[in-house]
Design a protein around this motif. Structure first.
Motif, PDB file in Angstrom:
ATOM      1  N   CYS A  69     -37.101  18.119-101.278  1.00 26.96           N
ATOM      2  CA  CYS A  69     -37.769  17.259-100.307  1.00 26.96           C
ATOM      3  C   CYS A  69     -37.429  15.795-100.552  1.00 26.96           C
ATOM      4  CB  CYS A  69     -39.279  17.480-100.378  1.00 26.96           C
ATOM      5  SG  CYS A  69     -40.220  16.507 -99.187  1.00 26.96           S
ATOM      6  N   VAL A  70     -37.461  15.375-101.806  1.00 23.83           N
ATOM      7  CA  VAL A  70     -37.159  13.983-102.144  1.00 23.83           C
ATOM      8  C   VAL A  70     -35.720  13.645-101.784  1.00 23.83           C
ATOM      9  CG1 VAL A  70     -36.885  12.352-104.049  1.00 23.83           C
ATOM     10  CG2 VAL A  70     -38.902  13.830-103.949  1.00 23.83           C
ATOM     11  N   ARG A  71     -34.805  14.547-102.075  1.00 23.34           N
ATOM     12  CA  ARG A  71     -33.399  14.306-101.732  1.00 23.34           C
ATOM     13  C   ARG A  71     -33.208  14.217-100.212  1.00 23.34           C
ATOM     14  NH1 ARG A  71     -29.466  14.197-105.158  1.00 23.34           N
ATOM     15  NH2 ARG A  71     -29.775  14.793-107.343  1.00 23.34           N
ATOM     16  N   PHE A  76     -32.014  10.849 -95.648  1.00 18.83           N
ATOM     17  CA  PHE A  76     -32.380  10.451 -94.284  1.00 18.83           C
ATOM     18  C   PHE A  76     -32.462   8.935 -94.186  1.00 18.83           C
ATOM     19  CE2 PHE A  76     -35.297   9.369 -90.911  1.00 18.83           C
ATOM     20  CZ  PHE A  76     -34.916  10.208 -89.878  1.00 18.83           C
ATOM     21  N   VAL A  77     -33.123   8.303 -95.175  1.00 15.87           N
ATOM     22  CA  VAL A  77     -33.262   6.845 -95.153  1.00 15.87           C
ATOM     23  C   VAL A  77     -31.901   6.165 -95.217  1.00 15.87           C
ATOM     24  CG1 VAL A  77     -34.189   4.839 -96.370  1.00 15.87           C
ATOM     25  CG2 VAL A  77     -35.551   6.913 -96.189  1.00 15.87           C
ATOM     26  N   LYS A  78     -31.038   6.666 -96.089  1.00 19.66           N
ATOM     27  CA  LYS A  78     -29.728   6.053 -96.251  1.00 19.66           C
ATOM     28  C   LYS A  78     -28.874   6.173 -94.987  1.00 19.66           C
ATOM     29  CE  LYS A  78     -29.485   6.617-101.272  1.00 19.66           C
ATOM     30  NZ  LYS A  78     -28.826   7.320-102.395  1.00 19.66           N
ATOM     31  N   SER A  79     -29.060   7.254 -94.254  1.00 23.27           N
ATOM     32  CA  SER A  79     -28.234   7.469 -93.058  1.00 23.27           C
ATOM     33  C   SER A  79     -28.849   6.881 -91.794  1.00 23.27           C
ATOM     34  CB  SER A  79     -27.976   8.961 -92.852  1.00 23.27           C
ATOM     35  OG  SER A  79     -29.184   9.660 -92.609  1.00 23.27           O
ATOM     36  N   LYS A  80     -30.177   6.955 -91.679  1.00 28.69           N
ATOM     37  CA  LYS A  80     -30.847   6.528 -90.452  1.00 28.69           C
ATOM     38  C   LYS A  80     -31.553   5.178 -90.577  1.00 28.69           C
ATOM     39  CE  LYS A  80     -29.936  10.439 -88.300  1.00 28.69           C
ATOM     40  NZ  LYS A  80     -29.028  10.512 -87.130  1.00 28.69           N
ATOM     41  N   GLY A  81     -31.871   4.779 -91.811  1.00 26.86           N
ATOM     42  CA  GLY A  81     -32.603   3.531 -91.995  1.00 26.86           C
ATOM     43  C   GLY A  81     -34.086   3.773 -92.173  1.00 26.86           C
ATOM     44  N   ALA A  82     -34.743   2.879 -92.907  1.00 25.28           N
ATOM     45  CA  ALA A  82     -36.166   3.045 -93.230  1.00 25.28           C
ATOM     46  C   ALA A  82     -37.045   3.033 -91.988  1.00 25.28           C
ATOM     47  CB  ALA A  82     -36.609   1.959 -94.198  1.00 25.28           C
ATOM     48  N   ASP A  83     -36.650   2.292 -90.951  1.00 19.13           N
ATOM     49  CA  ASP A  83     -37.471   2.193 -89.746  1.00 19.13           C
ATOM     50  C   ASP A  83     -37.557   3.511 -88.989  1.00 19.13           C
ATOM     51  OD1 ASP A  83     -37.977  -0.445 -90.286  1.00 19.13           O
ATOM     52  OD2 ASP A  83     -36.378  -1.212 -88.984  1.00 19.13           O
ATOM     53  N   SER A  84     -36.655   4.431 -89.281  1.00 18.11           N
ATOM     54  CA  SER A  84     -36.655   5.727 -88.596  1.00 18.11           C
ATOM     55  C   SER A  84     -37.626   6.716 -89.230  1.00 18.11           C
ATOM     56  CB  SER A  84     -35.245   6.333 -88.607  1.00 18.11           C
ATOM     57  OG  SER A  84     -34.326   5.478 -87.965  1.00 18.11           O
ATOM     58  N   LEU A  85     -38.145   6.375 -90.404  1.00 14.67           N
ATOM     59  CA  LEU A  85     -39.025   7.292 -91.129  1.00 14.67           C
ATOM     60  C   LEU A  85     -40.439   7.290 -90.575  1.00 14.67           C
ATOM     61  CD1 LEU A  85     -38.163   6.720 -94.893  1.00 14.67           C
ATOM     62  CD2 LEU A  85     -38.040   8.882 -93.679  1.00 14.67           C
ATOM     63  N   PRO A  86     -41.110   8.426 -90.635  1.00 20.84           N
ATOM     64  CA  PRO A  86     -42.549   8.438 -90.375  1.00 20.84           C
ATOM     65  C   PRO A  86     -43.260   7.838 -91.584  1.00 20.84           C
ATOM     66  CG  PRO A  86     -41.839  10.591 -91.108  1.00 20.84           C
ATOM     67  CD  PRO A  86     -40.586   9.758 -90.959  1.00 20.84           C
ATOM     68  N   THR A  87     -44.563   7.737 -91.509  1.00 25.44           N
ATOM     69  CA  THR A  87     -45.314   7.243 -92.657  1.00 25.44           C
ATOM     70  C   THR A  87     -45.077   8.130 -93.872  1.00 25.44           C
ATOM     71  OG1 THR A  87     -47.016   6.371 -91.198  1.00 25.44           O
ATOM     72  CG2 THR A  87     -47.618   6.666 -93.495  1.00 25.44           C
ATOM     73  N   LEU A  88     -44.893   7.503 -95.036  1.00 31.37           N
ATOM     74  CA  LEU A  88     -44.555   8.253 -96.242  1.00 31.37           C
ATOM     75  C   LEU A  88     -45.729   8.436 -97.204  1.00 31.37           C
ATOM     76  CD1 LEU A  88     -40.991   6.938 -97.113  1.00 31.37           C
ATOM     77  CD2 LEU A  88     -41.634   9.217 -96.347  1.00 31.37           C
ATOM     78  N   HIS A  89     -46.944   8.167 -96.772  1.00 27.59           N
ATOM     79  CA  HIS A  89     -48.094   8.418 -97.640  1.00 27.59           C
ATOM     80  C   HIS A  89     -48.179   9.923 -97.916  1.00 27.59           C
ATOM     81  CE1 HIS A  89     -49.013   4.325 -96.875  1.00 27.59           C
ATOM     82  NE2 HIS A  89     -49.364   4.523 -95.619  1.00 27.59           N
ATOM     83  N   ALA A 112     -37.093   3.151-103.296  1.00 26.89           N
ATOM     84  CA  ALA A 112     -36.594   1.776-103.336  1.00 26.89           C
ATOM     85  C   ALA A 112     -35.066   1.753-103.314  1.00 26.89           C
ATOM     86  CB  ALA A 112     -37.126   1.059-104.575  1.00 26.89           C
ATOM     87  N   GLU A 113     -34.455   2.654-104.074  1.00 21.52           N
ATOM     88  CA  GLU A 113     -32.997   2.736-104.096  1.00 21.52           C
ATOM     89  C   GLU A 113     -32.439   3.107-102.722  1.00 21.52           C
ATOM     90  OE1 GLU A 113     -32.174   5.530-107.169  1.00 21.52           O
ATOM     91  OE2 GLU A 113     -32.975   4.235-108.752  1.00 21.52           O
ATOM     92  N   ALA A 114     -33.198   3.934-102.000  1.00 20.78           N
ATOM     93  CA  ALA A 114     -32.746   4.368-100.671  1.00 20.78           C
ATOM     94  C   ALA A 114     -33.005   3.308 -99.613  1.00 20.78           C
ATOM     95  CB  ALA A 114     -33.449   5.670-100.280  1.00 20.78           C
ATOM     96  N   GLY A 115     -33.893   2.354 -99.906  1.00 21.77           N
ATOM     97  CA  GLY A 115     -34.198   1.293 -98.954  1.00 21.77           C
ATOM     98  C   GLY A 115     -35.507   1.467 -98.218  1.00 21.77           C
ATOM     99  N   ALA A 116     -36.279   2.492 -98.562  1.00 24.84           N
ATOM    100  CA  ALA A 116     -37.553   2.727 -97.884  1.00 24.84           C
ATOM    101  C   ALA A 116     -38.665   1.863 -98.453  1.00 24.84           C
ATOM    102  CB  ALA A 116     -37.943   4.194 -97.984  1.00 24.84           C
ATOM    103  N   LEU A 117     -38.511   1.391 -99.680  1.00 23.53           N
ATOM    104  CA  LEU A 117     -39.460   0.475-100.298  1.00 23.53           C
ATOM    105  C   LEU A 117     -38.717  -0.774-100.742  1.00 23.53           C
ATOM    106  CD1 LEU A 117     -41.652   2.853-102.517  1.00 23.53           C
ATOM    107  CD2 LEU A 117     -42.339   1.695-100.411  1.00 23.53           C
TER     108      LEU A 117
END
Length: 208
Positions: A69-71, A76-89, A112-117
């Motif tokens: 799941c983490v991978r 997903f973040v690296k390919s689509k960008g953090a703005d494309s993610l749903p809430t990650l709580h 953070a490494e992926a750019g989501a944080l």
């Protein structure tokens, strides 16, 4: 602050200064000095730190579903960008010794490494005492303060089910209400992880 250094270009100094200043300001330190050696050491340590979180996660025994799941999130973040993610709580359910805190720390670094944080060095651990006040009106303030301290990183709330454990004049529900509000208002600014034993966490989620 003052910088005692030479033989570095302005462009080379910019990222070093930016990193160091952010850390001082986040710690509410307004009077400080920098040395070139300290800045270089911090940059070297950061480079060693970068990219190692997924490897550390892989070294943990078991947890195949968690790793997958983490991978998936990281890719997903690296390919689509953090703005494309749903809430990650998230909610972590597990018995004692199953590595909930360890995985949460690694997850913060991976995101953070992926750019989501924005930061990989912000991991705030909280519990009922950190969020709930014994005084009327104090709980919302304590909860908001905990969230603000975790902005850019992860807020890890252990034994989160204990927020519903009180009786009578208990302000645990007030903490949950404020937490939910902050999670919505800052949905892309931090990740909140609620952790606890499976049965108790299921009961808590049923109540809220």
């Amino acid at each position: 602050g003052t910088e005692h250094c030479s033989k570095l270009s302005v462009e080379e100094l910019k990222p070093l200064f930016a990193r160091a200043v952010r850390e001082r300001l986040s710690a509410e330190q307004c009077d400080f000095t920098f040395s070139l050696e300290a800045l270089k050491t911090k940059e070297i340590n950061a480079e060693k730190h970068q990219g190692s979180a997924l490897e550390e996660l892989d070294k943990l025994t078991g947890r195949a579903c968690v790793k997958a799941c983490v991978r998936e999130i990281s890719a997903f973040v690296k390919s689509k960008g953090a703005d494309s993610l749903p809430t990650l709580h998230m909610v972590f359910r597990g018995n004692p010794g199953t590595g909930k805190t360890t995985v949460a720390r690694l997850l913060g670094r991976i995101l953070a490494e992926a750019g989501a944080l924005k930061r990989d060095d912000v991991f705030v651990e909280a519990d009922r005492n950190s969020l709930v006040s014994i005084y009327l009106g104090g709980t919302a303030e304590k909860t908001a303060s905990a969230v603000k301290s975790a902005l850019g990183g992860v807020l890890f709330i252990d034994e989160a089910y204990s927020l519903f454990a009180g009786e009578g004049r208990d302000y645990g529900a007030e903490a949950v209400a404020e937490l939910v509000k902050m999670m919505e208002d800052h949905r892309r600014d931090f990740v909140c992880i609620l952790a606890g034993y499976p049965k108790q966490m299921d009961a808590m989620l049923d109540m809220n």
